[in-house]
Design a protein around this motif. Structure first.
Motif, PDB file in Angstrom:
ATOM      1  N   LEU A 113       0.826  -1.213   0.000  1.00 39.70           N
ATOM      2  CA  LEU A 113       0.000   0.000   0.000  1.00 39.70           C
ATOM      3  C   LEU A 113       0.858   1.261   0.000  1.00 39.70           C
ATOM      4  CD1 LEU A 113      -2.969  -0.760   2.428  1.00 39.70           C
ATOM      5  CD2 LEU A 113      -3.145  -0.010   0.058  1.00 39.70           C
ATOM      6  N   SER A 114       1.949   1.242   0.733  1.00 39.81           N
ATOM      7  CA  SER A 114       2.854   2.395   0.713  1.00 39.81           C
ATOM      8  C   SER A 114       3.385   2.638  -0.691  1.00 39.81           C
ATOM      9  CB  SER A 114       4.026   2.167   1.673  1.00 39.81           C
ATOM     10  OG  SER A 114       3.614   2.215   3.012  1.00 39.81           O
ATOM     11  N   LEU A 115       3.793   1.552  -1.344  1.00 37.38           N
ATOM     12  CA  LEU A 115       4.325   1.675  -2.695  1.00 37.38           C
ATOM     13  C   LEU A 115       3.231   2.107  -3.669  1.00 37.38           C
ATOM     14  CD1 LEU A 115       6.695   1.386  -4.605  1.00 37.38           C
ATOM     15  CD2 LEU A 115       6.218  -1.069  -4.735  1.00 37.38           C
ATOM     16  N   LEU A 116       2.024   1.570  -3.489  1.00 35.06           N
ATOM     17  CA  LEU A 116       0.914   1.961  -4.351  1.00 35.06           C
ATOM     18  C   LEU A 116       0.640   3.461  -4.236  1.00 35.06           C
ATOM     19  CD1 LEU A 116      -1.531   0.861  -6.154  1.00 35.06           C
ATOM     20  CD2 LEU A 116      -2.858   1.063  -4.044  1.00 35.06           C
ATOM     21  N   GLY A 117       0.583   3.960  -3.006  1.00 32.83           N
ATOM     22  CA  GLY A 117       0.329   5.382  -2.814  1.00 32.83           C
ATOM     23  C   GLY A 117       1.385   6.252  -3.468  1.00 32.83           C
ATOM     24  N   ALA A 118       2.650   5.838  -3.351  1.00 35.99           N
ATOM     25  CA  ALA A 118       3.720   6.601  -3.994  1.00 35.99           C
ATOM     26  C   ALA A 118       3.611   6.531  -5.512  1.00 35.99           C
ATOM     27  CB  ALA A 118       5.082   6.073  -3.534  1.00 35.99           C
ATOM     28  N   SER A 119       3.306   5.345  -6.028  1.00 32.70           N
ATOM     29  CA  SER A 119       3.218   5.167  -7.480  1.00 32.70           C
ATOM     30  C   SER A 119       2.068   5.961  -8.081  1.00 32.70           C
ATOM     31  CB  SER A 119       3.055   3.680  -7.816  1.00 32.70           C
ATOM     32  OG  SER A 119       4.159   2.929  -7.357  1.00 32.70           O
ATOM     33  N   LEU A 120       0.970   6.055  -7.351  1.00 26.21           N
ATOM     34  CA  LEU A 120      -0.194   6.786  -7.855  1.00 26.21           C
ATOM     35  C   LEU A 120      -0.179   8.262  -7.488  1.00 26.21           C
ATOM     36  CD1 LEU A 120      -3.048   4.175  -7.185  1.00 26.21           C
ATOM     37  CD2 LEU A 120      -1.798   4.618  -9.307  1.00 26.21           C
ATOM     38  N   GLY A 121       0.862   8.688  -6.802  1.00 25.74           N
ATOM     39  CA  GLY A 121       0.998  10.103  -6.479  1.00 25.74           C
ATOM     40  C   GLY A 121       0.038  10.606  -5.426  1.00 25.74           C
ATOM     41  N   PHE A 122      -0.288   9.747  -4.457  1.00 26.22           N
ATOM     42  CA  PHE A 122      -1.160  10.202  -3.377  1.00 26.22           C
ATOM     43  C   PHE A 122      -0.491  11.371  -2.645  1.00 26.22           C
ATOM     44  CE2 PHE A 122      -3.597   5.992  -2.394  1.00 26.22           C
ATOM     45  CZ  PHE A 122      -4.077   5.981  -3.688  1.00 26.22           C
ATOM     46  N   ARG A 123      -1.267  12.395  -2.384  1.00 27.97           N
ATOM     47  CA  ARG A 123      -0.764  13.555  -1.655  1.00 27.97           C
ATOM     48  C   ARG A 123      -1.481  13.660  -0.309  1.00 27.97           C
ATOM     49  NH1 ARG A 123      -1.989  18.405  -5.286  1.00 27.97           N
ATOM     50  NH2 ARG A 123      -0.981  19.523  -3.561  1.00 27.97           N
ATOM     51  N   PRO A 124      -0.899  14.375   0.639  1.00 33.83           N
ATOM     52  CA  PRO A 124      -1.557  14.528   1.941  1.00 33.83           C
ATOM     53  C   PRO A 124      -2.996  15.004   1.786  1.00 33.83           C
ATOM     54  CG  PRO A 124       0.665  15.412   2.048  1.00 33.83           C
ATOM     55  CD  PRO A 124       0.408  15.078   0.613  1.00 33.83           C
ATOM     56  N   VAL A 125      -3.907  14.402   2.553  1.00 36.14           N
ATOM     57  CA  VAL A 125      -5.310  14.819   2.456  1.00 36.14           C
ATOM     58  C   VAL A 125      -5.473  16.282   2.843  1.00 36.14           C
ATOM     59  CG1 VAL A 125      -6.205  12.490   2.817  1.00 36.14           C
ATOM     60  CG2 VAL A 125      -5.827  13.987   4.802  1.00 36.14           C
ATOM     61  N   TYR A 126      -4.550  16.785   3.628  1.00 38.26           N
ATOM     62  CA  TYR A 126      -4.584  18.197   4.017  1.00 38.26           C
ATOM     63  C   TYR A 126      -4.406  19.121   2.820  1.00 38.26           C
ATOM     64  CZ  TYR A 126      -3.395  22.430   6.689  1.00 38.26           C
ATOM     65  OH  TYR A 126      -3.383  23.693   7.214  1.00 38.26           O
ATOM     66  N   ASP A 127      -3.718  18.639   1.787  1.00 33.89           N
ATOM     67  CA  ASP A 127      -3.336  19.495   0.655  1.00 33.89           C
ATOM     68  C   ASP A 127      -4.242  19.351  -0.563  1.00 33.89           C
ATOM     69  OD1 ASP A 127      -1.146  20.477   2.070  1.00 33.89           O
ATOM     70  OD2 ASP A 127       0.173  18.882   1.340  1.00 33.89           O
ATOM     71  N   VAL A 128      -5.221  18.441  -0.513  1.00 32.86           N
ATOM     72  CA  VAL A 128      -6.039  18.204  -1.701  1.00 32.86           C
ATOM     73  C   VAL A 128      -7.517  18.359  -1.360  1.00 32.86           C
ATOM     74  CG1 VAL A 128      -4.337  16.675  -2.771  1.00 32.86           C
ATOM     75  CG2 VAL A 128      -6.088  15.697  -1.279  1.00 32.86           C
ATOM     76  N   ASP A 129      -8.337  18.540  -2.404  1.00 25.62           N
ATOM     77  CA  ASP A 129      -9.764  18.728  -2.181  1.00 25.62           C
ATOM     78  C   ASP A 129     -10.465  17.387  -2.019  1.00 25.62           C
ATOM     79  OD1 ASP A 129     -10.150  17.651  -4.748  1.00 25.62           O
ATOM     80  OD2 ASP A 129     -10.390  19.617  -5.684  1.00 25.62           O
ATOM     81  N   VAL A 130     -11.746  17.437  -1.710  1.00 24.64           N
ATOM     82  CA  VAL A 130     -12.489  16.228  -1.392  1.00 24.64           C
ATOM     83  C   VAL A 130     -12.576  15.284  -2.583  1.00 24.64           C
ATOM     84  CG1 VAL A 130     -14.739  17.252  -1.943  1.00 24.64           C
ATOM     85  CG2 VAL A 130     -14.601  15.366  -0.299  1.00 24.64           C
ATOM     86  N   ASP A 131     -12.635  15.812  -3.795  1.00 26.67           N
ATOM     87  CA  ASP A 131     -12.706  14.938  -4.969  1.00 26.67           C
ATOM     88  C   ASP A 131     -11.432  14.128  -5.132  1.00 26.67           C
ATOM     89  OD1 ASP A 131     -15.274  15.743  -5.640  1.00 26.67           O
ATOM     90  OD2 ASP A 131     -14.584  17.349  -6.955  1.00 26.67           O
ATOM     91  N   ARG A 132     -10.292  14.755  -4.898  1.00 24.37           N
ATOM     92  CA  ARG A 132      -9.026  14.025  -5.010  1.00 24.37           C
ATOM     93  C   ARG A 132      -8.891  13.018  -3.866  1.00 24.37           C
ATOM     94  NH1 ARG A 132      -3.654  14.125  -7.001  1.00 24.37           N
ATOM     95  NH2 ARG A 132      -2.861  12.091  -6.299  1.00 24.37           N
ATOM     96  N   ARG A 133      -9.319  13.398  -2.680  1.00 27.41           N
ATOM     97  CA  ARG A 133      -9.277  12.439  -1.569  1.00 27.41           C
ATOM     98  C   ARG A 133     -10.120  11.212  -1.900  1.00 27.41           C
ATOM     99  NH1 ARG A 133     -11.139  16.921   2.779  1.00 27.41           N
ATOM    100  NH2 ARG A 133      -9.260  18.230   2.772  1.00 27.41           N
ATOM    101  N   ARG A 134     -11.330  11.456  -2.400  1.00 31.78           N
ATOM    102  CA  ARG A 134     -12.221  10.348  -2.725  1.00 31.78           C
ATOM    103  C   ARG A 134     -11.618   9.471  -3.817  1.00 31.78           C
ATOM    104  NH1 ARG A 134     -16.527  13.082  -4.034  1.00 31.78           N
ATOM    105  NH2 ARG A 134     -17.407  13.094  -1.920  1.00 31.78           N
TER     106      ARG A 134
END
Length: 389
Positions: A113-134
């Motif tokens: 999961l850590s690698l998946l998040g990095a590969s997909l470019g997950f950003r801190p939820v603090y820095d993105v809007d609700v659509d990107r979080r979802r």
């Protein structure tokens, strides 16, 4: 005269709470609740058991994420959208053999999961809007069954099975696990189990996910923490242990002596008792019904053990309501559906990841970080630091 209260007041007033935060309300939620004295729990405004009996997994996923059950058209669109996210990035795919060689599927999921998040470019939820979080939660949830089944198969020298976007969530999970399209009755039984375990109040793993989300961390970080909490045998590790209990008892004539010996020794009987329910666990009741539809010697023996354990516990621990919890019949149902015991808790994770994600999204809307206090009980400070030597 200026108001100096904010400058002079202490930062907080200590509040004593029960160990383990039992019964302590820490926030508001619109996702659901567990009413332990009634033996009832719900997702949003719907009975979770009724949802498991009447709807598909993707519909309930939509309910948790979007706040409403979809009609047929929107349900099909949501199912198609999430099915399209089941594939893995190449960076993750090539790393899975090494992860599988080092550990099992559930522990491996943390790394993957850590690698998946990095590969997909997950950003801190603090820095993105609700659509990107979802969108990040949907991508993670869709990939979890693919990761778990690939890690399991690779650990046994088998090639992973690619996901199919024409199968529902549960059926695709079983297909990727076994390489064969599952029997519809068994796929539906697993689907009902998955729906019944999507969410269940502020349990240890869900609360862990929310604590991490309160820091503003990315979705993958929140889910990794939740998986770590789930790995503990007192949380998600009991379904296979409940079956191990049935194996250890072996035959009907050994039930009473085996149970009495363990209870009198102070041992916990896996699959019995719950932190919240003071009556029968509604998930256990539903899964018992599913098991009985399959029938067979395992089911008959499980029902017999359940009755005798409850009677013995009532005798030896009077005044305590101790009944089967979800793990007891979950293990029976998964065994009947052909899942290997090593995959019982990972299968739980394949459901609960949706509940974790819904809680992450809800927590991300609250700007207050979760930061409790502890009472110091060590040696009285300050003590002079001794000179070395």
């Amino acid at each position: 005269m200026p108001n100096n209260r904010a400058a002079t007041a202490p930062s907080f007033t200590p509040v004593d709470v029960p160990r383990g935060l039992s019964g302590v309300v820490v926030t508001d939620t619109a996702l659901g609740d567990v009413r332990g004295r009634e033996g009832f729990y719900h997702y949003r405004q719907y009975s979770a058991v009724e949802l498991a009996q009447t709807r598909g997994f993707e519909d309930v996923w939509h309910l948790l994420v979007h706040g409403e059950l979809p009609d047929a058209a929107r349900g099909a669109a949501f199912a198609a959208r999430t099915a399209a996210l089941r594939g893995l990035p190449e960076e993750v795919r090539v790393a899975l053999p090494a992860i599988a060689a080092a550990t099992g599927p559930l522990a491996g999921l943390r790394t993957a999961l850590s690698l998946l998040g990095a590969s997909l470019g997950f950003r801190p939820v603090y820095d993105v809007d609700v659509d990107r979080r979802r969108a990040d939660t949907l991508a993670a949830c869709a990939a979890v069954p693919t990761l778990l089944t690939a890690l399991y198969r690779l650990g046994r020298g088998l090639e992973p099975v690619e996901p199919r976007d024409d199968l529902p969530y549960a059926a695709n999970y079983l297909y990727m696990l076994t390489g064969s399209e599952p029997d519809p009755a068994r796929a539906r039984a697993v689907e009902q189990y998955l729906i019944s375990t999507i969410d269940h109040g502020f349990n240890a793993s869900t609360f862990t996910a929310r604590v991490i989300a309160s820091t503003g961390a990315d979705v993958a970080a929140c889910l990794v923490g939740a998986v770590g909490a789930l790995s503990g045998p007192l949380h998600g590790g009991a379904p296979s242990r409940a079956l191990d209990t049935l194996d250890a008892i072996g035959t009907s004539d050994r039930i009473d002596s085996w149970i009495r010996e363990r209870v009198l020794a102070g041992d916990r009987i896996m699959g019995f008792g719950h932190a919240v329910y003071r009556t029968e666990d509604p998930r256990s009741r539903m899964l018992r019904g599913i098991a009985r539809q399959f029938g067979g010697s395992l089911v008959d023996f499980a029902v017999e053990v359940e009755h005798r354990v409850e009677a013995i516990l009532a005798e030896l621990k009077p005044g305590r309501e101790l009944h089967t919890n979800v793990e007891f019949y979950a293990g029976v149902v998964m065994e009947l559906c052909g899942l290997p015991r090593e995959m019982f808790t990972p299968t739980f994770a394949a459901a609960r990841v949706v509940g974790w994600s819904a809680n992450i999204l809800e927590q991300a809307e609250d700007p207050k970080i979760i930061r409790p206090a502890a009472r110091y009980v060590g040696p009285v400070p300050p003590v002079a630091v001794p000179v070395a030597g």
